[in-house]
Design a protein around this motif. Structure first.
Motif, short mmCIF file in Angstrom:
data_model
loop_
_atom_site.label_atom_id
_atom_site.label_comp_id
_atom_site.label_asym_id
_atom_site.label_seq_id
_atom_site.Cartn_x
_atom_site.Cartn_y
_atom_site.Cartn_z
N TYR A 89 1.10 -1.35 0.05
CA TYR A 89 -0.07 -0.05 0.08
C TYR A 89 0.95 1.26 -0.10
O TYR A 89 0.91 2.21 1.03
CB TYR A 89 -0.97 -0.04 1.22
CG TYR A 89 -2.02 -1.11 1.12
CD1 TYR A 89 -2.93 -0.91 0.29
CD2 TYR A 89 -1.70 -2.15 1.91
CE1 TYR A 89 -3.94 -2.00 0.39
CE2 TYR A 89 -2.84 -3.34 1.84
CZ TYR A 89 -3.82 -3.11 1.15
OH TYR A 89 -4.79 -3.89 1.28
N SER A 97 -0.83 4.68 0.71
CA SER A 97 -1.70 4.81 1.84
C SER A 97 -0.99 4.91 3.11
O SER A 97 -0.11 4.21 3.37
CB SER A 97 -2.67 3.49 1.67
OG SER A 97 -3.14 3.23 0.49
N LYS A 149 -5.18 2.11 4.62
CA LYS A 149 -4.92 0.58 4.23
C LYS A 149 -6.12 -0.20 4.68
O LYS A 149 -6.83 -0.93 3.92
CB LYS A 149 -3.73 0.03 4.93
CG LYS A 149 -2.30 0.64 4.35
CD LYS A 149 -1.33 -0.14 5.27
CE LYS A 149 0.10 0.42 4.73
NZ LYS A 149 1.15 -0.12 5.66
N PHE A 160 -5.72 3.53 -6.58
CA PHE A 160 -5.97 1.66 -5.94
C PHE A 160 -7.17 1.10 -6.74
O PHE A 160 -8.37 1.76 -6.64
CB PHE A 160 -6.21 1.65 -4.55
CG PHE A 160 -6.40 0.25 -3.96
CD1 PHE A 160 -4.96 -0.14 -3.55
CD2 PHE A 160 -7.40 -0.44 -3.89
CE1 PHE A 160 -4.96 -1.52 -3.06
CE2 PHE A 160 -7.39 -1.71 -3.53
CZ PHE A 160 -6.09 -2.40 -2.87
N THR A 184 -1.44 1.21 -7.70
CA THR A 184 -0.84 0.45 -6.65
C THR A 184 0.05 -0.81 -7.38
O THR A 184 0.96 -0.88 -7.11
CB THR A 184 -1.78 -0.02 -5.74
OG1 THR A 184 -2.38 1.26 -5.07
CG2 THR A 184 -1.18 -0.54 -4.48
#
Length: 482
Positions: A165, A168, A173, A249, A253
């Motif tokens: 992640y 984040s 997360k 995301f 990512t």
């Protein structure tokens, strides 16, 4: 560089001064469209803002190479690698082949971009051109132990990463993991967030586009195409990667995960994300059925450049709410702006040679600096427009104002010095139309004489529908194009 651009880097979650890997040059990548349908105006907001970023970089002196992919295979309808391929969905909807769909909507996308004065990237690469590059990366990730085979598909193993992640904080997360709780789980995955690098026919028998691979006949996952296409044209180190906030995301990512596992080093230093366009119902989406396209706005009489102006009045990192009322206000503001620039005394700038003698170089440099400072302050286009308005109010030669408007438009791309003349030319009518208008005026005059005011109103309305406004004055009936 005298003026260093500063913008919000999603990777580090703060505004940073941009420093490229190679002085004076910028390697820039933009996530392109999935060409299964028309782009809606929310999609186009991202491309407008990315266009401004590229032009701002060029404006302050960088040599930019910008690459964009075209997703014509491999993008599924769910971020969890499940559901139907969007391209196949479009082909079924319109009873065409996938490549016919891809060709039609690719052309439609770039037609929209041209109307919005969005520069075509230096390189545009369809995913279907790069199958061998995808296969090579998947093979390398398997060899390095970052990927595994399961159920006929090849998956990236996110458990092998220290920090999957990357965009984040810890609280984010937990939120991002929850995004996938309501989707169908893939039993082949070792970990919830693992993602597919290559699908085979064992899972998607009806997939239209398939290629031979070491793992069977199949096709690539969505995420891998951006990694491979960017490396093919920009090399192992990239400066700026762009996209909408919905790409953060899992798409971006996953791009970082597979790219840095493959390369063995950091891949991209700066991530530029544009926030959503919304309406009163929320985020715009094609899945809602009816959606707002640029063609729809045009059919309602809106100039595409007005939509670009609408976007530039806000900040790219803020949600922007669309409404026709706001767009109508933007129309008035845009027309007033270009009319003001169109009214500048052009006899001062008839020739480049004459302009050089008339332009106040000191004032030109001062306003250019203010404009650059606005752009360098996290791409503050609203402030850049304020600089433009302040400049037009300034007591200086019209030639200087014209030269500055022309210069600012290298980034704003609103056709500031040509739009008014185009609008005025568009208001002219040919001889046949003029005869028709005069006949209708006489018919209306006769109707009013017979006290048939209903018919007189109908004629007035008929002409208005054709863009002709009648005005009753002391000197008689006058008309004008509206």
């Amino acid at each position: 560089m005298e003026n260093r651009l500063r913008f919000y880097n999603t990777l580090n979650r703060k505004v940073e001064t941009f420093v490229p890997n190679e002085e004076g040059k910028v390697a820039m990548y933009t996530c392109g469209p999935t060409v299964y349908h028309f782009a809606h105006i929310g999609n186009l907001r991202s491309y407008i803002e990315e266009d401004v970023l590229e032009k701002a970089l060029r404006y302050v002196g960088y040599d930019v190479k910008r690459v964009m992919n075209i997703t014509d295979v491999g993008h599924l309808s769910s971020d969890a690698d499940t559901g139907e391929d969007k391209m196949l969905k479009g082909a079924k909807r319109e009873h065409k082949t996938v490549m016919e769909i891809a060709g039609f909507y690719t052309d439609a996308f770039f037609s929209d971009c041209a109307k919005l004065n969005i520069k075509t990237p230096d390189v545009v690469e369809p995913a279907t051109n790069c199958i061998q590059e995808f296969i090579h990366m998947v093979e390398a990730l398997l060899e390095k132990g970052y990927a595994y085979l399961a159920g006929g598909n090849v998956y990236f193993d996110t458990s092998k990463l220290e920090d999957y992640y990357v965009f984040s904080s810890q609280s984010e997360k937990e939120l991002l993991v929850g995004v996938r709780d309501d989707v169908e789980e893939d039993a082949n995955k070792k970990n919830r967030n693992d993602f597919v690098l290559w699908f085979t026919k064992s899972k998607f028998e009806d997939q239209a586009l398939k290629w031979e691979s070491p793992w069977g006949v199949g096709y690539p996952g969505w995420h891998i195409e951006c990694s491979c296409i960017s490396m093919k044209h920009l090399g192992e180190y990239m400066d700026i990667h762009c996209g909408g906030v919905d790409n953060i995301f899992p798409h971006h990512t996953n791009e970082i995960a597979q790219s840095e596992a493959y390369l063995g080093h950091k891949w991209c230093n700066y991530w530029f994300h544009v926030h959503h366009l919304t309406d009163k119902t929320g985020k715009m989406s094609k899945s809602k059925g009816e959606f707002l396209t640029l063609s729809l706005l045009e059919s309602k009489g809106y100039d595409p450049r007005v939509y670009r102006f609408f976007c530039l009045q806000s900040h790219y990192r803020k949600p922007l709410e669309f409404s026709y009322e706001t767009l109508d206000n933007t129309v008035a503001a845009y027309e007033k702006l270009v009319k003001r620039i169109g009214s500048l005394k052009m006899e001062e700038v008839h020739s480049e040679e004459n302009r050089g003698n008339v332009v106040d170089r000191e004032k030109f440099a001062a306003y250019k600096q203010k404009f650059q400072e606005a752009l360098c302050d996290d791409l503050n286009t609203s402030m850049a427009l304020t600089v433009l308005y302040d400049m037009l109010k300034e007591d200086m030669a019209d030639a200087t104002k014209y030269a500055l408007a022309e210069d600012f438009d290298r980034v704003l791309s609103l056709d500031l010095v040509t739009a008014h003349a185009e609008m005025e030319a568009g208001k002219k009518v040919d001889g046949d139309m003029e005869r028709y208008i005069l006949e209708k005026i006489e018919e209306r005059k006769a109707a009013k004489k017979e006290k048939d005011f209903a018919r007189a109103d109908e004629i007035r309305a008929e002409l208005l529908e054709k863009g002709i406004l009648l005005e009753d004055t002391r000197e008689g009936v006058k008309w004008k194009r509206v």
